[in-house]
Design a protein around this motif. Structure first.
Motif, PDB file in Angstrom:
ATOM      1  N   LEU A 133       0.812  -1.217   0.000  1.00 23.13           N
ATOM      2  CA  LEU A 133       0.000   0.000   0.000  1.00 23.13           C
ATOM      3  C   LEU A 133       0.847   1.269   0.000  1.00 23.13           C
ATOM      4  O   LEU A 133       0.323   2.361  -0.242  1.00 23.13           O
ATOM      5  CB  LEU A 133      -0.947  -0.005   1.200  1.00 23.13           C
ATOM      6  N   ARG A 134       2.159   1.152   0.231  1.00 20.77           N
ATOM      7  CA  ARG A 134       3.025   2.326   0.120  1.00 20.77           C
ATOM      8  C   ARG A 134       3.057   2.866  -1.304  1.00 20.77           C
ATOM      9  O   ARG A 134       3.435   4.008  -1.537  1.00 20.77           O
ATOM     10  CB  ARG A 134       4.450   1.991   0.565  1.00 20.77           C
ATOM     11  N   TYR A 135       2.654   2.028  -2.273  1.00 18.50           N
ATOM     12  CA  TYR A 135       2.578   2.459  -3.664  1.00 18.50           C
ATOM     13  C   TYR A 135       1.177   2.924  -4.064  1.00 18.50           C
ATOM     14  O   TYR A 135       1.033   3.682  -5.022  1.00 18.50           O
ATOM     15  CB  TYR A 135       2.940   1.303  -4.599  1.00 18.50           C
ATOM     16  N   THR A 136       0.156   2.437  -3.373  1.00 15.27           N
ATOM     17  CA  THR A 136      -1.199   2.535  -3.924  1.00 15.27           C
ATOM     18  C   THR A 136      -2.228   3.207  -3.015  1.00 15.27           C
ATOM     19  O   THR A 136      -3.398   3.295  -3.390  1.00 15.27           O
ATOM     20  CB  THR A 136      -1.715   1.118  -4.261  1.00 15.27           C
ATOM     21  N   LEU A 137      -1.804   3.682  -1.860  1.00 16.78           N
ATOM     22  CA  LEU A 137      -2.742   4.356  -0.942  1.00 16.78           C
ATOM     23  C   LEU A 137      -2.212   5.755  -0.634  1.00 16.78           C
ATOM     24  O   LEU A 137      -1.056   5.913  -0.228  1.00 16.78           O
ATOM     25  CB  LEU A 137      -2.901   3.560   0.349  1.00 16.78           C
ATOM     26  N   ASP A 138      -3.055   6.760  -0.827  1.00 16.01           N
ATOM     27  CA  ASP A 138      -2.632   8.147  -0.633  1.00 16.01           C
ATOM     28  C   ASP A 138      -2.763   8.550   0.838  1.00 16.01           C
ATOM     29  O   ASP A 138      -3.608   9.360   1.224  1.00 16.01           O
ATOM     30  CB  ASP A 138      -3.419   9.093  -1.536  1.00 16.01           C
ATOM     31  N   ASP A 139      -1.872   7.983   1.658  1.00 19.12           N
ATOM     32  CA  ASP A 139      -1.781   8.383   3.050  1.00 19.12           C
ATOM     33  C   ASP A 139      -0.357   8.854   3.323  1.00 19.12           C
ATOM     34  O   ASP A 139       0.438   9.057   2.404  1.00 19.12           O
ATOM     35  CB  ASP A 139      -2.210   7.249   3.982  1.00 19.12           C
TER      36      ASP A 139
END
Length: 293
Positions: free
Chosen positions: A47-53
């Motif tokens: 998710l470090r690539y695909t979640l905008d947090d």
């Protein structure tokens, strides 16, 4: 003559100012296969690539596409002294080096120069270099160097150029992984600013000598960098200082890319080939070097 080196070599291709957002970064990462494996939607690493947090990171290869990310027309080939068309062109090689982790959004200006043209007899190789600087700070963000291979445009007696092959260590790789290209991968990746019909239009692909649309070379390039980053650098994009590779073969949507990587004292050497099917072992990317930050 379609290519006039006396006009082309050294030509300043001008400066281009561009902006990008977190949404662009997310789309790019999805375009190169991030989040595609089972369980990636629940994995903090993926998710470090695909979640905008707050944990969102930018794979350095994004810098290559960022200046043209919002283009919707096929890439122009209006290079000074070069009268060529898209059907003649394939990507030859690509490299990027970054000054530090890329921001997830920003505005920058890139200035590009046409640096070399090599005469390979039945083809020409055209090299460009670009430097991107932050509009906010004036600091250099990244440098890119790329070549295109232009079929049918050599033979004027020019410089053949030089090429240095990267030797793969004679031992088992430190990392091996496989990524299966989805049937719609090229159609997704073209939304990252490369609308070359070679990657989407079956009739155009056949006219260019391919049985079907092929995956963008830069998509394969990004997939290989991501697989090496995940497999050897723990998925930490900030540990990538640069990446270079030569496009040595094509990939068709639906095929599987096998990526191998070897740690050396100062770099990671990589290679990529087709895995399985009638084209098993066919090269995809050669002379790959990932330089750690």
């Amino acid at each position: 003559m379609p290519i006039d080196p006396s006009v082309a070599i050294g030509a300043d291709l001008g400066a281009r100012t561009f902006s990008w957002t977190e949404s662009d970064v997310l789309l790019y990462h999805l375009g190169i296969g991030a989040g595609a494996r089972a369980g990636d939607n629940l994995s903090a690493d993926a998710l470090r690539y695909t979640l905008d947090d707050a944990a969102l990171q930018v794979l350095p290869s994004f810098g290559v596409v960022a200046p043209t990310f919002h283009e919707t027309d096929p890439p122009p080939l209006d290079l000074p002294g070069c009268d060529i068309n898209l059907a003649q062109v394939v990507h030859g090689a690509q490299s990027i080096s970054v000054s530090g982790p890329l921001p997830t959004s920003g505005t920058a200006t890139i200035r590009t120069t046409l640096t070399d043209i090599w005469d390979k007899g039945k083809a020409a190789v055209i090299w460009q270099e670009g430097v991107a600087t932050s509009d906010a700070t004036g600091e250099e963000l990244w440098r890119v160097r790329s070549s295109i291979f232009v079929k049918g445009e050599g033979g004027w007696g020019g410089d053949r150029g030089t090429a240095t092959s990267v030797e793969v260590p004679e031992r088992e790789p430190d990392h091996v992984s496989s990524y299966t290209v989805t049937p719609q991968q090229a159609l997704l990746y073209r939304l990252c600013g490369d609308r070359n019909p070679l990657h989407a239009d079956p009739d155009f692909a056949k006219a260019a000598g391919f049985p079907a649309p092929i995956l963008h070379g830069l998509c394969s390039w990004g997939i290989v960098l991501r697989e090496l980053t995940d497999g050897i650098l723990g998925g930490d994009a900030s540990k990538v200082g640069g990446f270079t590779g030569r496009f040595s073969g094509v990939v068709f949507p639906g095929e599987t890319i096998r990526v191998s990587g070897w740690r050396t004292d100062d770099a990671i050497i990589g290679s990529a080939a087709i895995e399985g099917g009638e084209r098993d072992g066919s090269p995809v990317l050669a002379d790959c070097v990932l330089t750690p930050a």
